[in-house]
Design a protein around this motif. Structure first.
Motif, PDB file in Angstrom:
ATOM      1  N   ALA A  32       0.843  -1.193   0.000  1.00 37.96           N
ATOM      2  CA  ALA A  32       0.000   0.000   0.000  1.00 37.96           C
ATOM      3  C   ALA A  32       0.881   1.246   0.000  1.00 37.96           C
ATOM      4  O   ALA A  32       2.043   1.188   0.398  1.00 37.96           O
ATOM      5  N   PRO A  33       0.334   2.366  -0.429  1.00 34.82           N
ATOM      6  CA  PRO A  33       1.081   3.615  -0.279  1.00 34.82           C
ATOM      7  C   PRO A  33       1.355   3.874   1.198  1.00 34.82           C
ATOM      8  O   PRO A  33       0.617   3.428   2.070  1.00 34.82           O
ATOM      9  N   LYS A  34       2.411   4.601   1.451  1.00 33.07           N
ATOM     10  CA  LYS A  34       2.744   5.003   2.817  1.00 33.07           C
ATOM     11  C   LYS A  34       1.575   5.816   3.388  1.00 33.07           C
ATOM     12  O   LYS A  34       0.975   6.634   2.685  1.00 33.07           O
ATOM     13  N   TYR A  35       1.238   5.578   4.639  1.00 32.95           N
ATOM     14  CA  TYR A  35       0.132   6.286   5.298  1.00 32.95           C
ATOM     15  C   TYR A  35       0.358   7.795   5.200  1.00 32.95           C
ATOM     16  O   TYR A  35       1.410   8.303   5.585  1.00 32.95           O
ATOM     17  N   ASN A  36      -0.622   8.483   4.650  1.00 36.32           N
ATOM     18  CA  ASN A  36      -0.491   9.916   4.415  1.00 36.32           C
ATOM     19  C   ASN A  36      -1.871  10.564   4.571  1.00 36.32           C
ATOM     20  O   ASN A  36      -2.545  10.837   3.589  1.00 36.32           O
ATOM     21  N   PRO A  37      -2.301  10.799   5.815  1.00 41.51           N
ATOM     22  CA  PRO A  37      -3.641  11.360   6.019  1.00 41.51           C
ATOM     23  C   PRO A  37      -3.753  12.782   5.473  1.00 41.51           C
ATOM     24  O   PRO A  37      -2.762  13.483   5.333  1.00 41.51           O
ATOM     25  N   ALA A  38      -4.980  13.157   5.187  1.00 38.87           N
ATOM     26  CA  ALA A  38      -5.245  14.516   4.716  1.00 38.87           C
ATOM     27  C   ALA A  38      -4.880  15.516   5.817  1.00 38.87           C
ATOM     28  O   ALA A  38      -4.928  15.187   7.004  1.00 38.87           O
ATOM     29  N   PRO A  39      -4.524  16.729   5.438  1.00 38.14           N
ATOM     30  CA  PRO A  39      -4.202  17.752   6.453  1.00 38.14           C
ATOM     31  C   PRO A  39      -5.357  17.928   7.440  1.00 38.14           C
ATOM     32  O   PRO A  39      -6.526  17.797   7.072  1.00 38.14           O
ATOM     33  N   GLU A  40      -5.020  18.223   8.674  1.00 34.50           N
ATOM     34  CA  GLU A  40      -6.010  18.373   9.751  1.00 34.50           C
ATOM     35  C   GLU A  40      -7.098  19.380   9.398  1.00 34.50           C
ATOM     36  O   GLU A  40      -8.261  19.204   9.759  1.00 34.50           O
ATOM     37  N   ARG A  41      -6.730  20.415   8.649  1.00 38.82           N
ATOM     38  CA  ARG A  41      -7.702  21.472   8.311  1.00 38.82           C
ATOM     39  C   ARG A  41      -8.870  20.947   7.460  1.00 38.82           C
ATOM     40  O   ARG A  41      -9.897  21.600   7.347  1.00 38.82           O
ATOM     41  N   TYR A  42      -8.723  19.765   6.855  1.00 44.68           N
ATOM     42  CA  TYR A  42      -9.808  19.184   6.068  1.00 44.68           C
ATOM     43  C   TYR A  42     -10.909  18.611   6.955  1.00 44.68           C
ATOM     44  O   TYR A  42     -11.987  18.310   6.480  1.00 44.68           O
ATOM     45  N   GLY A  43     -10.595  18.411   8.232  1.00 44.64           N
ATOM     46  CA  GLY A  43     -11.603  17.918   9.165  1.00 44.64           C
ATOM     47  C   GLY A  43     -11.930  16.442   9.018  1.00 44.64           C
ATOM     48  O   GLY A  43     -12.978  15.994   9.479  1.00 44.64           O
ATOM     49  N   LEU A  44     -11.066  15.698   8.378  1.00 45.40           N
ATOM     50  CA  LEU A  44     -11.306  14.262   8.195  1.00 45.40           C
ATOM     51  C   LEU A  44     -10.660  13.479   9.327  1.00 45.40           C
ATOM     52  O   LEU A  44      -9.608  13.865   9.838  1.00 45.40           O
ATOM     53  N   THR A  45     -11.299  12.407   9.706  1.00 49.63           N
ATOM     54  CA  THR A  45     -10.702  11.536  10.713  1.00 49.63           C
ATOM     55  C   THR A  45     -10.450  10.165  10.091  1.00 49.63           C
ATOM     56  O   THR A  45     -11.185   9.736   9.201  1.00 49.63           O
ATOM     57  N   TYR A  46      -9.417   9.520  10.566  1.00 45.93           N
ATOM     58  CA  TYR A  46      -9.044   8.204  10.067  1.00 45.93           C
ATOM     59  C   TYR A  46      -8.996   7.229  11.234  1.00 45.93           C
ATOM     60  O   TYR A  46      -8.474   7.572  12.299  1.00 45.93           O
TER      61      TYR A  46
END
Length: 187
Positions: A32-46
């Motif tokens: 898989a691609p290296k874990y790379n969450p969206a920036p915090e400002r997007y308001g997404l949770t993982y």
């Protein structure tokens, strides 16, 4: 064999061929691609699980998670005899935006080793710019992208052209898996 997938892979397009290849005795790594969450400002949770697992879908519905073995930044061409990319509507978009995945696919193609992609996954190959002059197939709604990338699209279940095997749909999984087996046995 490296199976490169990200969140949104079509469950049967990964699990079906992987089961088949393992039954034949193949060593298979889910990459898989290296874990790379969206920036915090997007308001997404993982979920915490997203660091070690990727999400499966069945026709756009999430159905579970599968643990991956390695990340794309940890692998090299010499580790594998073949690479396989399952489809899914989201998976290819997640993969084609990952520089490690694209570089690996480009380097793998230069090696002449087998690259296999089903359904939506051939768009990852388009992003890797390896389709010029190739015959291939893919899901109906990506066919224009494959043509724009320089490929000749054929409307058939499986197309083999050199080191590239492509397929168009989940219903073609069995025929696709047998084509990969045949290619590998000949080498």
């Amino acid at each position: 064999m490296a199976v490169i997938a990200a969140d949104g892979f079509e469950e049967i397009e990964l699990l079906g061929p992987v089961w088949y290849f393992k039954q034949l005795g193949a060593k298979v790594d889910i990459v898989a691609p290296k874990y790379n969450p969206a920036p915090e400002r997007y308001g997404l949770t993982y979920p915490e699980m997203a660091k070690t697992h990727i999400m499966a879908i069945q026709y756009l519905q999430p159905v579970g998670w599968i643990k991956f073995d390695r990340t794309a930044d940890q692998i090299k061409v010499s580790d594998y005899d073949a690479v396989f990319i399952p489809g899914g509507a989201w998976n290819p978009d997640n993969l084609r935006n990952d520089k490690d995945v694209i570089k690996f696919i480009q380097d793998f193609n230069k090696s002449g080793k087998l690259i296999a992609a089903i359904c939506h996954a051939p768009v990852v190959l388009a992003s890797a710019d390896i389709l010029k002059g190739k015959k291939l197939t893919g899901y109906w709604n990506i066919q224009v992208d494959l043509k724009n990338a320089g490929g000749t699209v054929l409307e058939q279940p499986v197309v083999t052209d050199g080191n590239l095997i492509t397929s168009r749909h989940p219903i073609d999984v069995a025929e696709f898996s047998r084509a990969v087996e045949t290619w590998l046995v000949k080498k």
